[in-house]
Design a protein around this motif. Sequence first.
Motif, PDB file in Angstrom:
ATOM      1  N   LYS A  37       7.518 -14.064  -0.724  1.00 28.36           N
ATOM      2  CA  LYS A  37       6.856 -12.759  -0.722  1.00 28.36           C
ATOM      3  C   LYS A  37       6.538 -12.373  -2.171  1.00 28.36           C
ATOM      4  N   PRO A  38       5.267 -12.391  -2.564  1.00 27.29           N
ATOM      5  CA  PRO A  38       4.932 -12.118  -3.961  1.00 27.29           C
ATOM      6  C   PRO A  38       5.226 -10.678  -4.370  1.00 27.29           C
TER       7      PRO A  38
ATOM      8  N   ALA C  10      -0.845   1.438  -7.232  1.00 32.32           N
ATOM      9  CA  ALA C  10      -0.377   0.564  -8.313  1.00 32.32           C
ATOM     10  C   ALA C  10      -0.512  -0.906  -7.990  1.00 32.32           C
ATOM     11  N   ASP C  11      -0.611  -1.201  -6.710  1.00 32.39           N
ATOM     12  CA  ASP C  11      -0.715  -2.621  -6.360  1.00 32.39           C
ATOM     13  C   ASP C  11      -2.125  -3.142  -6.600  1.00 32.39           C
ATOM     14  N   ARG C  12      -3.080  -2.247  -6.803  1.00 36.08           N
ATOM     15  CA  ARG C  12      -4.446  -2.676  -7.098  1.00 36.08           C
ATOM     16  C   ARG C  12      -4.793  -2.530  -8.564  1.00 36.08           C
ATOM     17  N   CYS C  13      -4.038  -1.683  -9.269  1.00 35.25           N
ATOM     18  CA  CYS C  13      -4.381  -1.407 -10.652  1.00 35.25           C
ATOM     19  C   CYS C  13      -4.217  -2.637 -11.514  1.00 35.25           C
ATOM     20  N   GLU C 170      -4.484   8.915   3.687  1.00 40.76           N
ATOM     21  CA  GLU C 170      -4.826   8.101   4.853  1.00 40.76           C
ATOM     22  C   GLU C 170      -5.330   6.734   4.430  1.00 40.76           C
ATOM     23  N   ILE C 171      -6.214   6.727   3.414  1.00 41.08           N
ATOM     24  CA  ILE C 171      -6.752   5.464   2.887  1.00 41.08           C
ATOM     25  C   ILE C 171      -5.615   4.590   2.393  1.00 41.08           C
ATOM     26  N   TYR C 172      -4.716   5.210   1.643  1.00 40.96           N
ATOM     27  CA  TYR C 172      -3.610   4.433   1.086  1.00 40.96           C
ATOM     28  C   TYR C 172      -2.720   3.874   2.184  1.00 40.96           C
ATOM     29  N   LYS C 178      -2.344  -2.706   6.230  1.00 48.51           N
ATOM     30  CA  LYS C 178      -3.122  -3.943   6.322  1.00 48.51           C
ATOM     31  C   LYS C 178      -2.496  -5.055   5.497  1.00 48.51           C
ATOM     32  N   ARG C 179      -2.091  -4.717   4.260  1.00 53.92           N
ATOM     33  CA  ARG C 179      -1.595  -5.801   3.417  1.00 53.92           C
ATOM     34  C   ARG C 179      -0.090  -5.972   3.539  1.00 53.92           C
TER      35      ARG C 179
END
Lengths: 341, 51, 198
Positions: A37-38, C10-13, C170-172, C178-179
């Motif tokens: 799990k990354p 933070a997981d996309r930044c 909601e978006i978050y 999803k991920r």
Amino acid sequence: MPGSLSNFKFAGFKALLAAFALLLVFAQPAAAQLSFKPTAEAVQEDKLLNALKEGDKISGRISIPDKNAANLIQPAGRDWRDFHRSKLPWIGGVAILGMVALLALFMMVRGRIRVHKGFSGKTILRFASFERFTHWLTASCFIILALSGLNVSFGRTLILPLFGADAFAAMSAWAKLAHNYLAFPFMLGVAIMFLIWIKDNIPGRLDIEWIKQGGGLFSHGKHVPAKRFNAGQKGIFWIVVIGGALMSVSGWFLLFPYLPGNVTILQFWTVIHAVIAMLFIAAMLAHIYIGSIGMEGAFDAMGTGEVDLNWAKEHHALWVEEQQKKAGAPSDRTPHAVPAE
Amino acid sequence: MKSFVLALAFAILAAVSVAMVLNSYQEASWAAFTTSGARVGDPGNNLTGPT
Amino acid sequence: MARVKFLCDADRCIECNACVTACKNEHEVPWGINRRRVVTINDGKPGERSVSMACMHCTDAPCAAVCPVSCFYTTADGVVLHSKDLCIGCGYCFYACPFGAPQYPKVGNFGSRGKMDKCTYCAGGPEADSTPAEYAKYGANRLAEGKLPICAEMCSTKSLLAGDGAIIAEIYKERVMKRGYGSGMWGWKTAYADSPTG
């Protein structure tokens, strides 16, 4: 050359084969994803917040020169806000209004402390001009510092509604400047006071006696012996020196915030500054009371420097004796005491 | 009375002098935070007002 | 009326600082004033995350509560703004702000630090909307033009979200579902104690 074309075609086929093989290689992790799990070690805000101790901050790495920017969240700001808007007004209110009430009560019950034998008309030098200068330097700065400081804590609630936002903000801006710059002559005044008066303010056995007899505050006519400064005055001296020192140190850090460098340390010093201020103001109210309306004959000490001899004999009998011995003059002449310069 | 007036005068004088000294040490943040990697000239005074 | 918020995923930044650059450009923010900044937690270690942080426009803003001259106000959209005409530069808001949003133009002694500046959610200030006077004091007013803050608009990975709190929450949440992971809605519990999950 027929061979080269087929070579080229075979080279192209090799490339295709390599690409396909690569695809298979990359397909492997898809199967392995279930066991690796990354994001398992990813920082979680909740975990970081819960792990924070009192006053701690969540911080990280930044690319800006300003070190303060490295702090991401400092929850202590919330507690600081609670202290300044809820607890401090109570501390200040109780201390200051409580002291005012106490003094009013004392005035009503005890009345003004009179010179029992009446004014003699003869005077003795109590404070030399330099001492009076130092006292008034410190005192006048203290008044402005106290008022401007109280404005920061209470002005918004008490004064803003009376004058409106613009006038109040303009006044507060000047008050803040006065506070910051008058702090320096105040610190100088306290330092000088410490040096010139420390030797007369060392606590002694006589002070215990004085305290035991309540300083004669409630015993009409009975006067407790004291030297130059009685226990109550020594108390004021040490409150001013220690309180003044604490205010100076905390104020210094607030004035130069890059010294502590850290918002958490600054918060600590504002709390010290605010709490000590409230107590200091309460104590000074008592001092101002007794030195002005509370006791007749007392103001002269700082006003002209010359106090009535009867007043001095009643409140500082041993000091009068010392002074008269020094001057070598009999007690019915106004002695020329040696100024303590 | 004289010592009181002198004290007031001295306090005001001291405060003004301190103000002048401290303001001479005052630095705009763009000057203070210039680093060897980011040498910045006057960036203008939008948002900060005239200095 | 929408209650607007910021959310940094933070997981996309990727710490590209486009948000910082966009803000700096849009409002002509001088060097030394950092309305928005990117902080990287656990830099270089596994699980490092970067968070873009500016003023969170808190409900019950602590800066507004402690200001001695009461120069802050909250708009109907929930944006926390302040008046530089009333500000005396005392620094109390900086002590109270959990996110370090207040910035000052001078760094010497606190007595003359200058008026506080901070992220305005691209909503200007008390001056008239979209006037040069407002721009000189508070920067651009995008909200008055019906636009969202430029930092979120320019985010290269759409990690920084701005807009109606319920919508971006909601978006978050959809993304996390999803991920399968999410490091949290950074700052929401502290800033929006009344609605920490949107």
